[in-house]
Design an enzyme around this catalytic site. Structure first.
Site, PDB file in Angstrom:
ATOM      1  N   LYS A   1      19.715 -20.447  -2.216  1.00  8.48           N
ATOM      2  CA  LYS A   1      19.560 -21.369  -3.348  1.00  8.48           C
ATOM      3  C   LYS A   1      20.058 -20.728  -4.649  1.00  8.48           C
ATOM      4  CE  LYS A   1      14.722 -20.025  -3.362  1.00  8.48           C
ATOM      5  NZ  LYS A   1      13.393 -20.498  -3.108  1.00  8.48           N
TER       6      LYS A   1
ATOM      7  N   CYS B   1       1.247 -22.736  -7.532  1.00  6.82           N
ATOM      8  CA  CYS B   1       2.176 -23.494  -6.681  1.00  6.82           C
ATOM      9  C   CYS B   1       1.384 -24.453  -5.798  1.00  6.82           C
ATOM     10  CB  CYS B   1       2.983 -22.538  -5.816  1.00  6.82           C
ATOM     11  SG  CYS B   1       1.984 -21.837  -4.493  1.00  6.82           S
TER      12      CYS B   1
ATOM     13  N   ARG C   1      11.960 -34.318  -3.315  1.00  2.00           N
ATOM     14  CA  ARG C   1      12.057 -33.797  -4.685  1.00  2.00           C
ATOM     15  C   ARG C   1      13.214 -34.467  -5.417  1.00  2.00           C
ATOM     16  NH1 ARG C   1      12.841 -27.644  -4.508  1.00  2.00           N
ATOM     17  NH2 ARG C   1      10.649 -27.672  -3.948  1.00  2.00           N
TER      18      ARG C   1
ATOM     19  N   CYS D   1       1.926 -17.640  -1.343  1.00  2.00           N
ATOM     20  CA  CYS D   1       2.708 -16.667  -0.585  1.00  2.00           C
ATOM     21  C   CYS D   1       3.666 -15.963  -1.552  1.00  2.00           C
ATOM     22  CB  CYS D   1       3.468 -17.362   0.556  1.00  2.00           C
ATOM     23  SG  CYS D   1       5.059 -18.061   0.059  1.00  2.00           S
TER      24      CYS D   1
ATOM     25  N   ARG E   1      20.577 -25.939  -7.858  1.00  2.00           N
ATOM     26  CA  ARG E   1      19.480 -26.910  -7.880  1.00  2.00           C
ATOM     27  C   ARG E   1      19.319 -27.541  -9.257  1.00  2.00           C
ATOM     28  NH1 ARG E   1      15.015 -24.614  -3.976  1.00  2.00           N
ATOM     29  NH2 ARG E   1      16.283 -24.249  -2.126  1.00  2.00           N
TER      30      ARG E   1
ATOM     31  N   CYS F   1       6.919 -19.509  -5.992  1.00  2.00           N
ATOM     32  CA  CYS F   1       7.333 -20.762  -6.638  1.00  2.00           C
ATOM     33  C   CYS F   1       6.765 -20.932  -8.044  1.00  2.00           C
ATOM     34  CB  CYS F   1       6.942 -21.955  -5.776  1.00  2.00           C
ATOM     35  SG  CYS F   1       7.813 -21.961  -4.211  1.00  2.00           S
TER      36      CYS F   1
ATOM     37  N   CYS G   1       2.444 -27.002   2.070  1.00  2.00           N
ATOM     38  CA  CYS G   1       3.502 -26.004   2.200  1.00  2.00           C
ATOM     39  C   CYS G   1       3.341 -25.212   3.491  1.00  2.00           C
ATOM     40  CB  CYS G   1       3.492 -25.063   1.003  1.00  2.00           C
ATOM     41  SG  CYS G   1       4.713 -23.777   1.214  1.00  2.00           S
TER      42      CYS G   1
ATOM     43  N   LYS H   1      19.785 -21.195  -9.056  1.00  2.00           N
ATOM     44  CA  LYS H   1      19.013 -21.908 -10.082  1.00  2.00           C
ATOM     45  C   LYS H   1      19.493 -21.570 -11.484  1.00  2.00           C
ATOM     46  CE  LYS H   1      14.900 -21.808  -7.191  1.00  2.00           C
ATOM     47  NZ  LYS H   1      13.536 -21.304  -7.038  1.00  2.00           N
TER      48      LYS H   1
HETATM   49  S1  SF4 Z   1       4.906 -19.922  -3.344  1.00  2.00           S
HETATM   50 FE1  SF4 Z   1       4.791 -19.971  -1.143  1.00  2.00          FE
HETATM   51  S2  SF4 Z   1       2.948 -21.105  -0.739  1.00  2.00           S
HETATM   52 FE2  SF4 Z   1       3.479 -21.548  -2.822  1.00  2.00          FE
HETATM   53  S3  SF4 Z   1       4.667 -23.416  -2.656  1.00  2.00           S
HETATM   54 FE3  SF4 Z   1       6.098 -21.697  -2.708  1.00  2.00          FE
HETATM   55  S4  SF4 Z   1       6.497 -21.301  -0.566  1.00  2.00           S
HETATM   56 FE4  SF4 Z   1       4.650 -22.521  -0.648  1.00  2.00          FE
END
Ligand code: SF4
Length: 1432
Positions: free
Chosen positions: A1067, A1291, A909, A1336, A978, A1340, A1297, A1069
């Protein structure tokens, strides 16, 4: 018993065993045999099934098993050319053939092949004849055919299936003898008549109506049971002496032009046996399709003819020459048409690329159209028309040559015409390519010539002036049959023609070597390379779009035949693109479908064969070895050489394992206690950690303990264990974790396991609240409970009762574990051992502390080429360097099954403060993604770029490549501040410049000072560097530190003035927005700065603190939170304010529990006021009252706009931020072209938004038209999507991931498509609803602020949340747990409809959901889990 013929035959087939093939219309359209022979390998009718079977027989030469083929008459008819192969003459093969179109012509068409042919009429007969067929095949070692039509004869007869199927060897190997042994007669009289004068010998479908009609007409009806060998003597013997006439009738829908084959069979032998019987008349006739009530008339006419003075041969009765089929086969045909259309739509992935390559001059010689499936889509037909076209072009060439010589035109400009024609001749003959414009000009001039003969002749062939790219296509949708002969013809023709052969066979996961389905198409490539003189490519569009493009271009350029083998695997025609992609990846990764290009005309030997993937199948390796190309390849690509020696490595690995096992056994000999095996299955690592802890404690207590993954235990070895404990977590919907699946399958399916001497116990890790719905409760700790039950069932003796760890308990799973493990120690007699010390687990804090300012052993890990991974500690540390180790989850299981380590690759990244990249930077990223990554670029939800799929040895070149254009990756991830994200703000250049500068200042100010980044990635030389690269970063003033700090004692050391040695607890932000925009989601970050603007100047910021998104399913101690307002700060102080807020978090954040370590928990634990006062204390002054501001939306505004300085900006819609080329949207190429153009102009920039879209910025008016035309050409200008799609975000999730529980980026677009029709219907196409999806709960894509959110719970299951604020100001709330697509659609569609009807003017969906009482409002993060609907 009521069973049909297929069931009766299946009874015999199952008893006989062997290999069984069923042919069926399409992958998703079954034949009447498919369901009754589930063990069979299915082959698609249009896919040359008998060639595949023939190859199978050739390969399985020593196999003495039977091969059964269950097929239909039409498929068999199309396969006739292959049946003469010797493989069928000398193998035990039996075909059961259903005649579902009333056409017995296929039966007689076998007459010259001399295979035994039986014809049955009822289910009883089908059963008996099947047995006879296998006995014939067994004794004669040959192919035997058994035909049957759907029965309409003796339909009420009860069916008896034999309890035993006998296979007997006979002394007399004659067909006659064998069938008589089973009481089957070659011919059977099926009725009784009083006046036995006329006989009908009948080969067709018997029916009760036919028999009755014959009986009424006093005609003796004889049914043919054994057609080949045709035993005329047997027939003549059973015909009574009183009979005078014989009528031979065959049922067929295509009447014979001359004599019927049965008549010929008859007369071939009749001279020999005439003494047995003479007839006054012998005639033949055909029956087409006759309805029951029509038989009497037909029989009467038949007899009237044979009894008349002047008999007529070949009379035909009933319907013929029409497409006839039984009802069930008609349905099959309809289903087939649907499946073909679906397959064709999947194949568009390739055809669209072909069209892109040739927008004006593509000529698909066998063009597919729904109405012409059949002849014209057949490649053989296409090849024929190509040859015709070639001939016509040759005619045109000689006409042009004469015309140029004689010049007899009368056109508007004869001199010009002659000149053009001469140029045309040169281009055709010497260049090989004709310009489209030239052809058009010639034709236009010829058309002005109305009188000359030569002009008329030339115009008659005018279509051949232009030169097209000719392609033949072979695939399942294209009435596939390039067949061996088809391919051979094309290759040997030497003509300049291209063939695209699409292979749809998925990679077979198990018994790969033994499966045969579809292997033929892959081998076409080998065949063609071996033949020579041919361009060959093997491509897969879902693996590499660029390679497909290259292959098509190269194929067309090649002067001769080209074959492009294209992979498009699907299990059913209705599969979606995601399923095809996953199958493709497995096949390419395993080497089953290698990607390569082969051009024998290339001068440099080393470049003739280019391998574009990393694995090869054995056959291809052999070919390359023969051609001496393997060494060339391996020298060019050292990684490949490692893959090629994988087999040897496997042996080495086995050897190492043996040595390790032996030394471990020796180690255990030193221990005195009883043995204990600890086996774990773990996805997230908890169960593994528990198992290792048990093992450590067991060793400490003197037990001979060993720990291993469950899948490393062979089920058959389980009875040899003495004491064994299993530890398993719970995956998905109560499934076993990946590394225990295989073991569980073995246990589950075992039938003879005896565990009477094994003592065992099981400990499970689960969450009793993870599945809140009553009907889902049984998923809680399901694997542990299932395993426990099975082990008990097999007689295992309990060491201790099952232990269940529950995340909801006070100490999480440890509560249950502590209780359970004590019982285990007691059962093993080691509960009172003193001094067992448990080493403290290593935490992230330990790792940071011991890392020497983020160095760890990263360098050593990078140099270790024995694995694609790095160590667990380095995985944590590299995050601070902007790198995440991941593996491709699409192929994880598959690689595991092959004993390979996961396909590790890294995400890299960039740190991109302000989200701005220059064209030069963009071009480098684009190049790196192709050369070092997976060919795509990801725009993130925090407005930066990510490379995915970077394998270990490409990490350094990637990072150096970024640094060479003054981008770095330091602190893009990790427990530090970040990337600072800034509102994209295309409308206002001045303000954007100011906030970007502030963003860059904060980012630089809070950047870690460690020199480790420079030392590890940038120091020294590297092979991947380009000239001048290193000078760029060495001369850079800001960015990663290069020099250590002088500390006390004159020592040079790394020094982190703000972070210290352990950096932050988690982290951190920071974002900046400018009202009324909120494209950065200012409420969702640790620090959210709201710019306050006066007179077009940013004067300061309102400061929000404590936002954050991550949480854990069903852990109420975790929750998302929106930031709390601290107050206003002047612009020049803002970087210091950010620093102090960060320092309070550094010192007060929870470092003992990472799930509780974010600032959002610190602020709630301390209280907002206390936190704020601590910041003010460090600042030495207080926040001012917040200034007024108004935020209106958090989405992007697409399309063109002009800022106040006159520059133009275009916001492009990049769905979910994935920049890639697809057949529909070649966006990556488009952006590259735009960047190249802007780079030449030294103007413009690329600006990223927090919604994962991209603004092409600062375009001068003078450049506008070029940029617009490039946008249009590469379909980047399309923003005409539904407002729901434009407001959506997802995400990454699968496949990269590691934390993903469900699909996200790849699935949200599909789901939205399914909602769009409904939205259109309710008039909501242009109404924005912020909808987000994540794989998940880490959040993100900031789902917790969306009006509609779907958060992955397990593969295919999501929590649905509603009620978020339309501009990101309010959290949403769980509405339903764990629902799948059907339920999601069933819930959302009616809600959208109600909203369309009930909303107040301008009322957003999220607000309406709350007002309508659908969901309660979430006022603060800590109340996120309150008021969730009871029926959720
Ligand atoms: S929300 Fe969860 S599944 Fe989606 S990119 Fe972030 S860590 Fe991975």
């Amino acid at each position: 018993m009521s069973i049909n013929q297929q069931q009766a035959i299946a009874h015999t087939v199952n008893a006989i065993g062997g290999t069984v093939f069923v042919t069926q219309p399409a992958k998703s359209v079954e034949s009447s045999f498919t369901s009754v022979l589930p063990q069979a390998t299915t082959l698609v009718n249009s896919n040359d099934p008998f060639t595949i079977i023939q190859e199978y027989l050739d390969q399985a030469q020593d196999n003495n098993e039977f091969v059964t083929v269950a097929t239909d008459g039409v498929t068999l008819f199309n396969s006739l050319p292959h049946l003469s192969s010797s493989a069928f003459k000398s193998n035990k093969v039996v075909a059961h053939v259903e005649l579902n179109n009333f056409d017995f012509a296929i039966v007689t068409s076998l007459r010259d092949l001399h295979f035994p042919v039986l014809v049955s009429q009822t289910a009883n007969e089908a059963s008996k004849f099947a047995t006879v067929a296998y006995n014939l095949s067994e004794n004669l070692n040959t192919f035997v055919f058994h035909f049957f039509a759907p029965t309409t004869y003796l339909v009420n007869e009860s069916v008896k299936l034999p309890s035993e199927i006998l296979l007997e060897s006979v002394q007399d190997y004659s067909v006659e003898h064998i069938i008589s042994h089973y009481e089957v007669k070659p011919f059977e009289i099926v009725n009784k008549v009083a006046k036995q004068k006329d006989t009908i010998l009948y080969l067709g479908q018997l029916s009760d109506a036919l028999v009755e009609a014959a009986t009424k007409a006093d005609a003796l009806l004889i049914s043919i049971k054994l057609y080949q060998p045709f035993q005329l003597a047997q027939l003549l013997k059973i015909i009574p002496s009183s009979v005078e006439t014989l009528t031979i009738v065959q049922q067929t829908t295509t009447p014979f032009a001359s004599f019927s084959p049965v008549l010929l069979d008859f007369f071939q032998q009749y001279p020999e046996y005439q003494t047995l019987k003479t007839f006054t008349k012998i005639v033949s006739a055909t029956f087409g399709y006759i309805k029951s009530e029509g038989y009497q008339q037909a029989i009467n006419n038949l007899l009237a003819n044979v009894r008349s003075e002047s008999t007529v041969q070949n009379l035909s009765f009933g319907k013929v020459n029409t497409e006839l089929a039984t009802k069930s086969s008609k349905k099959q045909q309809d289903d087939l048409a649907g499946a073909v259309a679906e397959a064709h739509s999947l194949e568009q992935a390739y055809l669209k690329v072909l069209q892109q390559v040739n927008p004006d001059n593509l000529n698909v010689l066998n063009e597919f159209q729904a109405e012409n499936i059949g002849l014209e889509t057949n490649p053989e037909f296409g090849f024929g028309s190509f040859l015709y076209d070639q001939e016509q072009r040759e005619n045109l060439i000689s006409l042009v040559q004469n015309a140029v010589k004689k010049n007899q035109f009368k056109s508007g400009n004869d001199t010009k015409l002659i000149e053009l024609l001469s140029t045309w001749l040169v281009q055709v003959r010497e260049v090989g390519v004709v310009e489209a414009k030239l052809s058009q000009e010639i034709v236009a001039l010829l058309e002005t010539d109305k009188t000359s003969t030569i002009a008329r002749e030339l115009l008659a062939l005018s279509q051949y002036f232009s030169q097209e790219k000719n392609w033949l296509i072979g695939s399942d949708a294209w009435a596939y049959d390039l067949g061996s002969s088809g391919v051979h013809n094309v290759i040997t023709s030497g003509k300049n023609i291209n063939m695209l052969i699409i292979d749809s066979e998925p990679y077979a996961e198990k018994n790969q070597e033994k499966t045969i389905n579809g292997f033929r198409k892959k081998d076409v490539g080998l065949y063609a390379m071996n033949y020579g003189g041919c361009y060959v490519a093997s491509v897969a569009i879902y693996s590499s779009y660029t390679q497909v493009l290259q292959a098509f271009l190269e194929a067309e350029k090649f002067q001769g035949p080209s074959i492009v083998l294209a992979y498009l695997p699907y299990k059913k025609e209705s599969d979606d693109a995601l399923a095809v992609l996953q199958e493709t990846k497995k096949a390419v990764d395993s080497g089953y479908w290698p990607l390569y290009r082969y051009d024998p005309t290339i001068e440099n030997e080393a470049d003739i064969f280019k391998l574009d993937s990393s694995n090869l199948r054995k056959q291809l390796q052999d070919f390359l070895e023969r051609e001496n190309r393997l060494t060339l390849l391996a020298t060019k690509d050292p990684l490949l050489s490692r893959n090629l020696t994988a087999t040897a490595n496997t042996e080495a690995k086995a050897q190492q394992k043996k040595i390790a096992d032996e030394s471990f056994a020796k180690l255990l000999q030193g221990l005195s206690g009883p043995p204990l095996t600890v086996a774990f299955a773990s996805d997230g690592g908890n169960a593994e950690a528990v198992a290792k802890k048990i093992n450590r404690q067991a060793l400490g207590r003197g037990l001979k303990s060993t720990v291993l993954q469950m899948d490393d235990i062979a089920v058959e070895d389980l009875p040899t264990e003495t004491n064994i404990v299993f530890v398993t977590s719970t995956s998905g919907q109560g499934e076993f974790p990946t590394n225990g699946k295989q073991f569980w399958d073995g246990i589950k399916n075992s039938v003879d396991l005896d565990l009477a001497s094994v003592k065992f116990s099981v400990f499970g890790l689960g969450d009793s609240q993870y599945w809140p719905r009553k009907e889902d409760k049984h998923y809680y700790n399901k694997p542990a409970k299932d395993l426990w039950a099975k082990l008990k069932l097999y007689g295992g003796v309990e060491l201790a009762d099952i232990g269940l760890g529950d995340d909801q308990d006070a100490d999480g799973f440890s509560t249950g574990f502590n209780e359970w493990i004590e019982k285990i120690w007691a059962a093993l007699g080691v509960d009172n051992v003193e001094g067992v010390e448990e080493p403290k687990p290593i935490t992230n804090e330990d790792m940071k502390l011991g890392s020497n300012y983020l160095r760890g052993t990263i360098v050593e890990g990078l140099n270790d080429q024995s694995t694609g991974a790095i160590s667990a500690v380095d995985q944590q540390l590299t995050k601070f360097h902007g790198i995440y180790m991941q593996d491709d989850r699409d192929i994880r299981d598959d690689r595991k099954a092959q004993g390979l380590e996961p396909a590790y690759a890294f995400m890299v990244r960039a740190r991109l403060p302000g989200g701005i990249a220059t064209p030069k930077q963009y071009l480098r990223l684009d190049e790196l993604s192709d050369v070092r990554g997976n060919g795509t670029l990801k725009l993130t939800t925090r407005a930066t770029f990510q490379l995915h799929g970077v394998v270990k040895h490409n990490l350094k070149p990637s990072i150096r490549g970024m640094n060479s254009v003054l981008m770095d990756t330091l602190a893009a991830c990790g427990d530090v501040n970040r990337n600072v994200m800034v509102s994209a703000l295309p409308h206002n250049a001045k303000i954007h410049t100011q906030v970007s500068q502030v963003g860059a200042l904060i980012s630089e100010h809070l950047l870690p000072r460690t020199t480790a980044y420079h030392e590890i990635w940038l120091q020294g030389e590297d092979d991947g560097d380009k000239p001048g690269d290193s000078a760029n970063w060495e001369n850079r003033k800001e960015g990663p530190a290069k020099k250590k700090t002088l500390v006390a004692g004159n020592a040079l050391e790394d020094f982190e003035p703000m972070y210290g040695k352990v950096y932050l607890p988690r982290k951190f932000k920071v974002v900046i927005t400018v009202p009324p925009y909120n494209d950065v989601d200012v409420y969702a970050h640790d620090i959210g700065l709201i710019a306050i603007v006066e007179d077009n100047e940013v004067v300061g910021f309102n400061v929000l603190v404590g936002g954050g998104m991550g949480s854990t399913h069903n852990n109420k101690k975790t929750y998302p939170r929106t930031g709390s307002m601290f107050g206003y700060v002047a612009k020049d102080q803002i970087h210091l304010v950010c620093e102090k807020i960060m320092l309070v978090q550094r010192d007060f954040g929870d470092r003992t529990n990472r799930k509780h370590a974010r600032l959002k928990y610190t602020i709630d634990d301390l209280g907002v006021d206390v936190y704020k006062s601590k910041v003010e204390e460090l600042l030495g002054w207080k926040f001012a009252e917040p200034r007024e501001f108004k935020i209106e939306s958090n989405v992007d505004y697409f399309g063109w706009c002009k800022d106040e300085l006159g520059f133009n900006h275009f916001t492009a819609f990049i769905e979910n931020g994935r920049i890639e080329d697809t057949a529909e949207l070649p966006q990556k190429t488009g952006l590259k072209k735009i960047a190249q153009f802007l780079e030449t102009k030294k103007s413009g920039e690329f600006r990223l938004t927090g919604n994962q879209h991209l603004v092409i910025s600062n375009i001068d008016d003078a450049d506008l038209n070029v940029v617009k035309s490039l946008l249009a050409k590469y379909k980047l200008d399309n923003t005409d999507f539904s407002a729901l799609r434009l407001s959506s975000a997802a995400c990454v999730a699968f496949p990269t991931c590691g934390l993903a529980m469900a699909e996200s980026e790849r699935y949200l677009p599909v789901l939205i498509s399914k909602l769009e029709l409904a939205l259109e219907e309710y008039g909501l196409r242009h109404d924005s609803v912020v909808m987000r999806m994540t794989g998940c709960p880490n959040g993100c894509a900031r789902p917790w602020l969306a009006e509609v959110a779907l958060v992955g719970k397990a593969y295919g299951a999501y929590n649905l949340l509603l009620g978020g604020g339309h501009h990101g100001q309010r959290l949403n709330k769980i509405y339903r747990y764990s629902i799948k697509e059907d339920e999601i659609l069933d819930i959302l569609k009616p809600l959208f409809k109600r909203w369309s009807l009930e909303r107040e003017d301008g009322e957003p969906f999220g607000d309406w959901c709350i007002r309508a009482g659908i969901i309660k409002e979430t006022t603060e993060g800590k109340y996120f889990h309150d008021d969730i609907p009871e029926d959720a």
